[in-house]
Design a protein around this motif. Structure first.
Motif, short mmCIF file in Angstrom:
data_model
loop_
_atom_site.label_atom_id
_atom_site.label_comp_id
_atom_site.label_asym_id
_atom_site.label_seq_id
_atom_site.Cartn_x
_atom_site.Cartn_y
_atom_site.Cartn_z
N LEU A 73 0.79 -1.43 0.17
CA LEU A 73 -0.07 -0.07 -0.10
C LEU A 73 0.87 1.27 -0.15
CD1 LEU A 73 -3.03 1.04 0.22
CD2 LEU A 73 -2.66 0.97 2.63
N ALA A 74 1.96 1.11 0.75
CA ALA A 74 3.00 2.34 0.69
C ALA A 74 3.57 2.59 -0.60
CB ALA A 74 3.97 2.24 1.84
N GLU A 75 3.79 1.67 -1.54
CA GLU A 75 4.37 1.76 -2.61
C GLU A 75 3.08 2.26 -3.63
OE1 GLU A 75 7.60 -1.93 -2.71
OE2 GLU A 75 5.28 -2.34 -3.41
N MET A 76 2.07 1.97 -3.27
CA MET A 76 0.98 2.41 -4.16
C MET A 76 0.86 3.89 -4.00
SD MET A 76 -2.99 1.50 -4.51
CE MET A 76 -2.69 -0.59 -4.63
N LYS A 77 0.82 4.35 -2.78
CA LYS A 77 0.66 5.60 -2.38
C LYS A 77 1.81 6.41 -2.86
CE LYS A 77 -2.15 5.33 1.66
NZ LYS A 77 -2.11 5.41 3.00
N GLU A 78 2.91 5.94 -3.00
CA GLU A 78 4.02 6.56 -3.51
C GLU A 78 3.99 6.84 -4.95
OE1 GLU A 78 7.86 8.32 -4.18
OE2 GLU A 78 6.73 8.10 -2.26
N HIS A 79 3.49 5.80 -5.51
CA HIS A 79 3.30 5.72 -7.21
C HIS A 79 2.27 6.82 -7.44
CE1 HIS A 79 2.64 4.05 -11.14
NE2 HIS A 79 1.35 3.99 -10.86
N PHE A 80 1.09 6.88 -6.70
CA PHE A 80 0.17 7.92 -6.83
C PHE A 80 0.36 9.10 -6.27
CE2 PHE A 80 -2.52 4.43 -8.09
CZ PHE A 80 -3.36 4.61 -9.00
N LYS A 81 1.57 9.41 -5.46
CA LYS A 81 1.81 10.67 -4.58
C LYS A 81 0.64 11.10 -3.98
CE LYS A 81 5.95 10.80 -6.57
NZ LYS A 81 7.36 10.42 -5.76
N THR A 82 0.17 10.29 -3.23
CA THR A 82 -1.19 10.65 -2.54
C THR A 82 -1.19 9.87 -1.23
OG1 THR A 82 -3.68 10.71 -2.60
CG2 THR A 82 -2.68 8.58 -3.46
N ASN A 83 -2.01 10.56 -0.32
CA ASN A 83 -2.38 10.11 0.83
C ASN A 83 -3.96 9.44 1.02
OD1 ASN A 83 -0.06 10.63 2.37
ND2 ASN A 83 -0.78 12.58 2.52
N GLU A 84 -4.36 8.97 -0.24
CA GLU A 84 -5.82 8.66 -0.40
C GLU A 84 -5.83 7.28 0.15
OE1 GLU A 84 -6.51 8.86 -4.60
OE2 GLU A 84 -7.40 10.70 -4.38
N SER A 85 -6.94 6.63 0.56
CA SER A 85 -7.22 5.14 0.73
C SER A 85 -6.98 4.41 -0.32
CB SER A 85 -8.56 5.11 1.43
OG SER A 85 -9.70 5.05 0.43
N LEU A 86 -6.96 3.17 0.25
CA LEU A 86 -6.86 1.95 -1.07
C LEU A 86 -8.09 2.06 -1.89
CD1 LEU A 86 -5.60 -0.60 -2.43
CD2 LEU A 86 -6.67 -1.97 -0.70
N GLU A 87 -9.21 2.09 -1.28
CA GLU A 87 -10.41 2.49 -2.07
C GLU A 87 -10.34 3.40 -2.99
OE1 GLU A 87 -14.99 2.04 -0.82
OE2 GLU A 87 -14.22 3.53 0.05
N GLN A 88 -9.79 4.52 -2.69
CA GLN A 88 -9.84 5.72 -3.84
C GLN A 88 -8.86 5.31 -4.88
OE1 GLN A 88 -8.96 8.55 -0.28
NE2 GLN A 88 -10.83 9.62 -1.09
N MET A 89 -7.57 4.82 -4.26
CA MET A 89 -6.92 4.48 -5.53
C MET A 89 -7.30 3.42 -6.48
SD MET A 89 -3.09 4.95 -3.60
CE MET A 89 -3.58 4.06 -1.97
N PHE A 90 -8.00 2.40 -5.79
CA PHE A 90 -8.44 1.58 -6.77
C PHE A 90 -9.70 1.84 -7.54
CE2 PHE A 90 -12.03 -1.74 -7.20
CZ PHE A 90 -11.36 -2.65 -7.83
N LEU A 91 -10.47 2.64 -7.07
CA LEU A 91 -11.39 3.26 -7.90
C LEU A 91 -10.81 4.25 -9.00
CD1 LEU A 91 -14.07 4.21 -5.40
CD2 LEU A 91 -14.22 2.31 -7.23
N GLU A 92 -9.88 4.96 -8.78
CA GLU A 92 -9.16 6.00 -9.91
C GLU A 92 -8.38 4.87 -10.80
OE1 GLU A 92 -5.60 9.10 -9.57
OE2 GLU A 92 -6.89 8.81 -8.03
N MET A 93 -7.98 3.99 -10.23
CA MET A 93 -6.92 3.05 -11.23
C MET A 93 -7.80 2.30 -12.14
SD MET A 93 -4.11 0.35 -10.14
CE MET A 93 -3.49 1.44 -9.21
N THR A 94 -9.06 1.66 -11.72
CA THR A 94 -9.99 0.95 -12.66
C THR A 94 -10.84 1.74 -13.51
OG1 THR A 94 -11.46 0.48 -10.53
CG2 THR A 94 -9.74 -1.21 -11.05
N GLU A 95 -11.33 2.98 -12.90
CA GLU A 95 -11.96 3.88 -13.76
C GLU A 95 -11.15 4.32 -15.02
OE1 GLU A 95 -13.93 6.50 -11.33
OE2 GLU A 95 -15.24 5.16 -10.47
N ASN A 96 -10.02 4.47 -14.79
CA ASN A 96 -9.13 5.04 -15.77
C ASN A 96 -8.82 4.12 -16.79
OD1 ASN A 96 -8.70 7.64 -14.58
ND2 ASN A 96 -6.65 6.87 -13.63
N GLU A 97 -8.95 3.01 -16.47
CA GLU A 97 -8.82 1.79 -17.56
C GLU A 97 -9.95 1.92 -18.56
OE1 GLU A 97 -6.51 -1.09 -18.27
OE2 GLU A 97 -5.38 0.61 -17.76
#
Length: 241
Positions: A217-241
């Motif tokens: 999860l820390a690597e994902m936050k670093e990748h997104f440069k964000t403090n968002e939750s896993l849920e927010q990052m997941f939705l952003e990632m899959t919706e972009n697809e």
């Protein structure tokens, strides 16, 4: 350990339900497998467990290929499917003994294991009843107990917390952590993202058959440069697809 090497699955020869998946689940970690409905999670799990064969690539469980040596590979893991509705005419104790027979668990050893699991999941009084009389949560618990009867090194769990009451869900999560603390591995799919965030050491996100991210999860936050939750990052990632 589970090694998934360049695995694809095509049902119609024109598009891949799973497309070139390459991930390793290490000993000593809880690995979460996340994705929306139809993303390829269940197809991947069916290939890992040998229910279906990959179109290309190979999968190894503790170094044993599921395609080349399926029986030996299947001895290495416990599998809990996403539906617990099976063998409903059996009594709970009959189902557990059946699973123990499948994995050649000695009589004295299985008795101790059944008593231990029944006590942990508060199922002692239900073992003499037929599975068809069980609630969904009780069926889920008996299937988990049957999967763990041979004390396997690798756990493969497909939506294992669905239908469990809060206490049983807590116990299963506790057991998953105990299992990995002893140097063994847990691979589980879930759509409950806050559970994945609290429980998993690493996660992979799959969508349209492709792995979009694999790491902590820390690597994902670093990748997104964000403090968002896993849920927010997941939705952003899959919706972009």
């Amino acid at each position: 350990m589970i090694e998934i090497k360049n695995v694809s699955k095509s049902y119609n020869k024109t598009s891949n339900a799973v497309d070139n998946v390459d991930i390793t689940i290490n000993d000593g970690e809880i690995f979460g497998f996340l994705g929306p409905n139809g993303a390829g999670k269940t197809t991947t799990i069916k290939m890992i467990t040998g229910i279906i064969s990959p179109t290309q690539g190979d999968i190894k469980i503790n170094g044993v290929s599921i395609t080349e040596n399926p029986l030996e590979a299947k001895k290495q893991f416990a599998y809990v499917p996403d539906s617990p509705d099976m063998f409903l005419r059996l009594k709970g104790i009959e189902y557990l003994n059946f699973m123990a027979d499948v994995y050649n668990v000695p009589k004295n050893q299985r008795q101790n294991k059944i008593e231990e699991l029944a006590k942990r999941f508060d199922m002692q009084s239900a073992l003499s009843d037929q599975l068809q009389s069980y609630s969904h949560g009780m069926r889920q618990k008996i299937v988990v107990m049957g999967a763990l009867i041979h004390d396997p090194e690798v756990w493969i769990l497909d939506e294992p917390l669905t239908g469990l009451d809060p206490k049983s869900a807590f116990i299963l999560k506790e057991m998953m952590r105990e299992h990995t603390n002893s140097g063994k591995s847990v691979f589980f799919s879930t759509h409950v993202l806050d559970v994945a965030e609290k429980v998993c050491d690493r996660v992979a996100i799959i969508n349209k058959g492709k792995i979009l991210f694999c790491g902590t999860l820390a690597e994902m936050k670093e990748h997104f440069k964000t403090n968002e939750s896993l849920e927010q990052m997941f939705l952003e990632m899959t919706e972009n697809e």
